[in-house]
Scaffold this active site. Structure first.
Site, PDB file in Angstrom:
ATOM      1  N   LEU A 147      39.146  46.522  37.418  1.00 21.01           N
ATOM      2  CA  LEU A 147      37.762  46.977  37.532  1.00 21.01           C
ATOM      3  C   LEU A 147      37.220  46.752  38.933  1.00 21.01           C
ATOM      4  O   LEU A 147      36.301  47.430  39.372  1.00 21.01           O
ATOM      5  CB  LEU A 147      36.883  46.221  36.530  1.00 21.01           C
ATOM      6  CG  LEU A 147      37.115  46.504  35.053  1.00 21.01           C
ATOM      7  CD1 LEU A 147      36.348  45.509  34.200  1.00 21.01           C
ATOM      8  CD2 LEU A 147      36.677  47.916  34.716  1.00 21.01           C
ATOM      9  N   GLY A 148      37.774  45.763  39.619  1.00 19.25           N
ATOM     10  CA  GLY A 148      37.269  45.475  40.953  1.00 19.25           C
ATOM     11  C   GLY A 148      37.951  44.248  41.511  1.00 19.25           C
ATOM     12  O   GLY A 148      38.783  43.618  40.845  1.00 19.25           O
ATOM     13  N   GLY A 153      37.225  40.804  44.220  1.00 18.58           N
ATOM     14  CA  GLY A 153      36.205  40.087  44.971  1.00 18.58           C
ATOM     15  C   GLY A 153      36.787  38.865  45.643  1.00 18.58           C
ATOM     16  O   GLY A 153      37.997  38.650  45.632  1.00 18.58           O
ATOM     17  N   GLY A 154      35.912  38.100  46.221  1.00 13.88           N
ATOM     18  CA  GLY A 154      36.347  36.933  46.959  1.00 13.88           C
ATOM     19  C   GLY A 154      37.099  35.931  46.114  1.00 13.88           C
ATOM     20  O   GLY A 154      37.887  35.140  46.621  1.00 13.88           O
ATOM     21  N   PHE A 155      36.889  35.968  44.822  1.00 14.88           N
ATOM     22  CA  PHE A 155      37.527  34.984  43.961  1.00 14.88           C
ATOM     23  C   PHE A 155      38.750  35.526  43.242  1.00 14.88           C
ATOM     24  O   PHE A 155      39.449  34.787  42.570  1.00 14.88           O
ATOM     25  CB  PHE A 155      36.535  34.480  42.911  1.00 14.88           C
ATOM     26  CG  PHE A 155      35.521  33.566  43.486  1.00 14.88           C
ATOM     27  CD1 PHE A 155      35.782  32.224  43.633  1.00 14.88           C
ATOM     28  CD2 PHE A 155      34.304  34.049  43.910  1.00 14.88           C
ATOM     29  CE1 PHE A 155      34.858  31.379  44.187  1.00 14.88           C
ATOM     30  CE2 PHE A 155      33.370  33.218  44.463  1.00 14.88           C
ATOM     31  CZ  PHE A 155      33.642  31.876  44.602  1.00 14.88           C
ATOM     32  N   GLY A 156      38.961  36.821  43.327  1.00 14.62           N
ATOM     33  CA  GLY A 156      40.102  37.386  42.615  1.00 14.62           C
ATOM     34  C   GLY A 156      39.726  38.693  41.967  1.00 14.62           C
ATOM     35  O   GLY A 156      38.618  39.203  42.134  1.00 14.62           O
ATOM     36  N   SER A 157      40.671  39.234  41.199  1.00 12.80           N
ATOM     37  CA  SER A 157      40.476  40.563  40.642  1.00 12.80           C
ATOM     38  C   SER A 157      39.912  40.505  39.228  1.00 12.80           C
ATOM     39  O   SER A 157      40.075  39.514  38.532  1.00 12.80           O
ATOM     40  CB  SER A 157      41.818  41.295  40.603  1.00 12.80           C
ATOM     41  OG  SER A 157      42.403  41.238  41.878  1.00 12.80           O
ATOM     42  N   LYS A 163      38.353  37.959  34.671  1.00  9.27           N
ATOM     43  CA  LYS A 163      38.424  37.674  36.103  1.00  9.27           C
ATOM     44  C   LYS A 163      39.531  36.661  36.344  1.00  9.27           C
ATOM     45  O   LYS A 163      39.497  35.550  35.807  1.00  9.27           O
ATOM     46  CB  LYS A 163      37.085  37.110  36.578  1.00  9.27           C
ATOM     47  CG  LYS A 163      37.063  36.877  38.077  1.00  9.27           C
ATOM     48  CD  LYS A 163      35.868  36.072  38.511  1.00  9.27           C
ATOM     49  CE  LYS A 163      34.623  36.923  38.540  1.00  9.27           C
ATOM     50  NZ  LYS A 163      33.490  36.174  39.101  1.00  9.27           N
ATOM     51  N   ASP A 172      24.179  34.056  45.342  1.00 12.34           N
ATOM     52  CA  ASP A 172      24.869  35.263  45.797  1.00 12.34           C
ATOM     53  C   ASP A 172      24.333  36.488  45.066  1.00 12.34           C
ATOM     54  O   ASP A 172      25.069  37.256  44.471  1.00 12.34           O
ATOM     55  CB  ASP A 172      26.383  35.119  45.609  1.00 12.34           C
ATOM     56  CG  ASP A 172      27.161  36.086  46.514  1.00 12.34           C
ATOM     57  OD1 ASP A 172      26.556  36.669  47.436  1.00 12.34           O
ATOM     58  OD2 ASP A 172      28.371  36.256  46.293  1.00 12.34           O
TER      59      ASP A 172
END
Ligand SMILES: *[C@@H]1O[C@H](CO)[C@@H](O)[C@H](O)[C@H]1NC(C)=O
Ligand SMILES: *[C@@H]1O[C@H](CO)[C@@H](O)[C@H](O)[C@H]1NC(C)=O
Ligand SMILES: *[C@@H]1O[C@H](CO)[C@@H](O)[C@H](O)[C@H]1NC(C)=O
Ligand SMILES: *[C@@H]1O[C@H](CO)[C@@H](O)[C@H](O)[C@H]1NC(C)=O
Ligand SMILES: *[C@@H]1O[C@H](CO)[C@@H](O)[C@H](O)[C@H]1NC(C)=O
Ligand SMILES: *[C@@H]1O[C@H](CO)[C@@H](O)[C@H](O)[C@H]1NC(C)=O
Ligand SMILES: *[C@@H]1O[C@H](CO)[C@@H](O)[C@H](O)[C@H]1NC(C)=O
Ligand SMILES: *[C@@H]1O[C@H](CO)[C@@H](O)[C@H](O)[C@H]1NC(C)=O
Ligand SMILES: *[C@@H]1O[C@H](CO)[C@@H](O)[C@H](O)[C@H]1NC(C)=O
Length: 836
Positions: free
Chosen positions: A532-533, A535-539, A554, A647
């Site tokens: 789905l996307g 980010g800084g922390f993982g997929s 996540k 954030d």
């Protein structure tokens, strides 16, 4: 087999022509040695549009609402009841299936064990009425073998009678009431009505029970011991105890205790005079309602409610729910709002559950939530002549005690103490203090985290990465670098200390989201195929749980750094619930794997909808802004521990199928104590959304308010804060906003593709000014999120003067170049965290 069983097979549903003698349709009695099979081809079988089916065995009378007995299924026709029901009949006595007014069951033999197709009912040669399933197993019987039963009769009143040769009653269904009374039926002392589980599940394990006792009528809710919510007792002295009964008459429910004179009861409850057939049913919610036929069934009376009031029903707001004007909320005080949460955010009436369940093994960490202006629907004294402290003490000493309820006596310091073993709905008592002079203290378990001495300081997982990216910009800011390094050192030390206990701790977090194994999540996400996307922390991957619930998983990578933020997320999200916060369903901490399982939000994140022309009109955008505000206000002001998101940006605002907005990603969030309003920390978040005070390293929840201001502008203007494709003087939204404000041309900025923005100019302008308020450089001047909500809802006005120069003097104190230069540094938001 009785002759009519075969005779009328083919003419079952036809109307009787006027000249036909209709008597044979009336089949009210049966002789011994008769057997009926619940088969699809049986006589008098009628399907209804509500999917229920009846197979009548006996039916008395013709035309209108009639009582019949037979097999009945309520839509799920895998199983059937042997029941008495009211059906509509035509002038020939045939059962009709109108599109309204379905058969109403008023009694059943086997509501706890319905039987399948091909089951049999038999009135045996010995006079026993037996119900057997398809395999011949006995499910129910009247136990009347050898009691000289001569036959079976469905009476005019709806009573199924086994009679003997002298026409005397040997057994009757009226003596075995379920949850319903019909006119003419009496409820004798010792008998009761018991509600079914729900409107669709008719199992007898319902919570409520209306009993006829030697003293009167008592409504109670199942518990150990049971708790009474309704009482109508005879207080006279002379009592004719054994013979007391209640009778459902045309116009009233009459209760006879002392009186033996029919028509002259000791007391009665009034019911509207019957125009047609009626029945009275104790519902799964504890209400005693009367229904009447008249082109369909409708409720004509809710008998106890006039006496009790809506809030007095034990399950009106579920367990632990507080009822106030028929609105439900969870127990909380100004000092403690985090001990209970709603079982279901969207259905407050399902009640509340303890965030940390009570544990008898840990009574030393139990305490009380003292509720003000709240009372309970019942009181039954366990101790007299005691005081409130002793009452609470007694509750602490008894594991099964769930609350200490104290009622003041006439001498105001002493009173009686009630220690219920179960808590149903509570009632708000604010307006009615004189009526119930009592106080309610609910026993709670102090959660392990609050019991530990110091609150943890949480440092961001990606502090190293961030430092190196921010380095060139802030390199001259020694203070910041120092902080980051010091923070990292502390973080490493902290991790060493905590590492061993962490795994265990996660296993034992009470009241937490479900823990999944890695295999379960791999299978739910088809081996992590639908991304789905990132980010800084993982997929983030899409998946579906076994029960069909869609999820977003996540995967957090880089165990060393992730562990801490993972724990922070599980801790903070797992314990907070709000409609405008994405729900954490579960997590996985399996060997080196760290995954979080969220509810799936099918419309993705807000950035997908505002940066390109879309169908998101003004009303939706305004609602989304309000939703975000509500989510943030909850984090800032309503959680037990204040939570700063840190954030806020469109990528972290998700939309469900109805475009309800929810905040996600608490990976950067940090818990601070309520009374600690400012906390020194390291810099984090996403450039462009960072409030200027980050540079001064004094961080409050107002940093979220600032980021929220940026999100409002982006949402209204339909563009990103930075757009490098635009001409230089338009690339940065905030300086442009300042410029347009000075020129008093703010509406130039709005998204021209958005329907309704232009036609609602005044309102849009107000929301833009609200954004400016949120963006004030001095964090002390920004509004609290609850104030933002008030402004959006039109309950509060904007301040008269707003500063459109959004950058704090603090910046120059740190000798950083003015705003524009900071904004023009090549800090792309996606470097730090893209969509997650
Ligand atoms: C029951 O038996 C009596 C006498 O044997 C008979 O007259 C009557 O028709 C029977 N009733 C039914 C419903 O079979
Ligand atoms: C009622 O429905 C069942 C199952 O759908 C069907 O087999 C049966 O023939 C129907 N009976 C009547 C009387 O329509
Ligand atoms: C019911 O009995 C009939 C006749 O014996 C049989 O054909 C049918 O399969 C049975 N139905 C079920 C569900 O067992
Ligand atoms: C059946 O009940 C009716 C009253 O509804 C009564 O008139 C009739 O005598 C009863 N029949 C027998 C056989 O008991
Ligand atoms: C009905 O409720 C009972 C008792 O709570 C439960 O055991 C049973 O599984 C339920 N039946 C259905 C079909 O949900
Ligand atoms: C109804 O409640 C009373 C207590 O009020 C209890 O004694 C009785 O057993 C209950 N009856 C049923 C059928 O559950
Ligand atoms: C109930 O009583 C009212 C008058 O009090 C009368 O008009 C009505 O017909 C009665 N209903 C029945 C079903 O007997
Ligand atoms: C209720 O109790 C409080 C506390 O003792 C007392 O001050 C107050 O007078 C009482 N109120 C009534 C109406 O009895
Ligand atoms: C604890 O409370 C329950 C019900 O509230 C009561 O039945 C029981 O006797 C109490 N136990 C003790 C040891 O007092």
């Amino acid at each position: 087999m009785p002759p009519q069983w075969i005779l009328y097979l083919t003419i079952l549903t036809c109307c009787c022509p006027a000249y036909v003698i209709c008597q044979p349709y009336d089949y009210p009695t049966a002789n011994l040695s008769t057997r009926w099979i619940n088969s699809v081809s049986a006589d008098h079988s009628v399907n209804f549009t509500d999917l229920s089916t009846v197979r009548a065995i006996l039916l008395r009378g013709t035309f209108g609402p009639r009582y019949a007995c037979g097999f009945y299924c309520n839509g799920n026709c895998d199983t059937y009841l042997f029941a008495i029901f009211i059906v509509q009949t035509n002038s020939g006595g045939g059962i009709t299936s109108p599109s309204i007014g379905f058969p109403q069951v008023v009694w059943s033999a086997n509501r706890n064990s319905p039987v399948p197709i091909n089951s049999t009912l038999e009135l045996t040669a010995e006079g026993d009425l037996q119900l057997r399933d398809a395999g011949g197993l006995l499910v129910w019987s009247t136990n009347t073998a050898g009691m000289s039963v001569a036959g079976m009769n469905m009476t005019e009143l709806g009573n199924l009678v086994l009679f003997n040769a002298r026409n005397m009653v040997v057994w009757q269904s009226f003596d075995h009431p379920t949850d319903t009374l019909v006119p003419g039926q009496i409820l004798i002392s010792g008998k009761s009505l018991t509600s079914s589980v729900s409107l669709t599940n008719w199992t007898e394990a319902g919570l409520f029970n209306l009993s006829m006792t030697p003293k009167g009528l008592v409504g109670s809710v199942e518990s150990d011991p049971s708790q009474e919510y309704y009482e109508n007792l005879y207080r006279g002295t002379k009592q004719n105890k054994e013979a007391s009964y209640a009778k459902f008459q045309n116009g009233s429910l009459q209760v006879y205790i002392n009186s033996v004179e029919p028509g002259n009861p000791d007391f009665s409850l009034t019911i509207p005079a019957a125009k047609s057939a009626q029945y009275m049913k104790l519902g799964p919610d504890g209400h005693l309602r009367v229904y009447e036929w008249g082109a369909g069934w409708s409720e004509v009376s809710d008998l106890l409610t006039g006496y009790l009031g809506e809030c007095h029903y034990p399950m009106v707001c579920g367990k632990y729910g507080i009822c106030s004007n028929s609105q439900c909320s969870c127990p909380r005080t100004s000092a403690n709002s985090g001990s209970f949460r709603q079982v279901n955010d969207r259905q407050p009436d399902l009640g509340c559950s303890e965030v940390t369940p009570l544990s008898c093994k840990a009574p030393t960490t139990q305490s009380f939530l003292d509720l003000e202006d709240v009372t309970y629907f019942t009181f039954s004294s366990d101790f007299e002549g005691t005081d409130m402290d002793s009452c609470k003490q007694a509750c602490l000493l008894n594991c099964s005690c769930k609350a200490a309820i104290f009622q003041y006596g006439s001498d105001s310091s002493k009173g009686s103490c009630y220690l219920p073993s179960q808590i149903f709905s509570l009632m708000n008592n604010e307006k009615d203090k004189t009526h119930y002079n009592s106080s309610v203290s609910i026993k709670i378990q102090v959660p392990p985290s609050a019991a530990s001495p110091a609150s943890e300081t949480v440092f961001p997982a990606n502090v190293v990465g961030k430092k190196s990216i921010l380095g060139p910009v802030l390199g001259s800011t020694l203070g910041i670098s120092f902080l980051a390094v010091a923070g990292l050192a502390f973080y490493v030390r902290w991790r060493k200390r905590k590492d061993e206990v962490e795994e265990d701790y996660l296993d034992h977090v009470p009241g937490m989201p479900t823990r999944f194994s890695y295999e379960e999540l791999a299978s739910a996400t088809d081996n992590f195929t639908k991304k789905l996307g990132e980010g800084g922390f993982g997929s983030v991957y899409e998946g579906t749980l076994k029960d069909g619930e869609r999820i977003a998983v996540k995967c957090l990578d880089g165990v060393g750094q992730i562990k801490k933020s993972f724990l922070a997320e599980v801790e903070s999200i797992g314990s907070i619930h709000h409609v405008n916060l994405v729900r954490l369903i579960g997590f996985c901490a399996d060997k080196s794997h760290r995954l979080l399982v969220y509810e799936y939000m099918c419309n993705g994140s807000l950035d997908r909808w505002i940066y390109t022309p879309t169908s998101l009109d003004w009303n939706l955008r305004r609602r989304i802004i309000l939703d975000i505000a509500k989510g943030l206000a909850y984090l800032h002001e309503d959680c037990r521990q204040k939570i700063i998101h840190l954030d806020i940006k469109p990528q972290n605002i998700l939309l469900d199928e109805n475009f309800n907005a929810k905040l996600s990603d608490f990976g950067l969030s940090k818990l601070i104590d309520r009374n600690q309003s400012e906390v020194v920390t390291t810099m984090r978040g996403t450039p462009g959304y960072l409030a200027p005070e980050w540079l001064s390293a004094i961080i409050t929840e107002k940093v979220d308010v600032y980021s929220f201001g940026v999100v409002i502008l982006e949402t209204l203007c339909g563009r990103k804060n930075f757009e490098f494709s635009k001409p230089e003087d338009e690339a940065h939204l905030l300086p442009l906003f300042t410029k347009k404000a000075e020129e008093e041309r703010l509406l130039d900025l709005i998204d021209s593709s958005c329907e309704g923005l232009e036609s609602n100019g005044a309102e849009v302008l107000k929301v833009m000014q609200l954004a400016a308020w949120c963006l004030q450089g001095d964090h002390g001047k920004r509004p609290a999120m609850s104030v933002v909500i008030n402004v959006l809802e039109g309950l509060q006005n904007l301040p008269k003067s707003l500063d459109y120069n959004f950058f704090n003097p603090n910046i120059s104190a740190h000798k950083i170049q003015p705003a524009a230069s900071q904004l023009s540094t090549p800090l792309l938001p996606s470097i730090l965290s893209g969509p997650r």
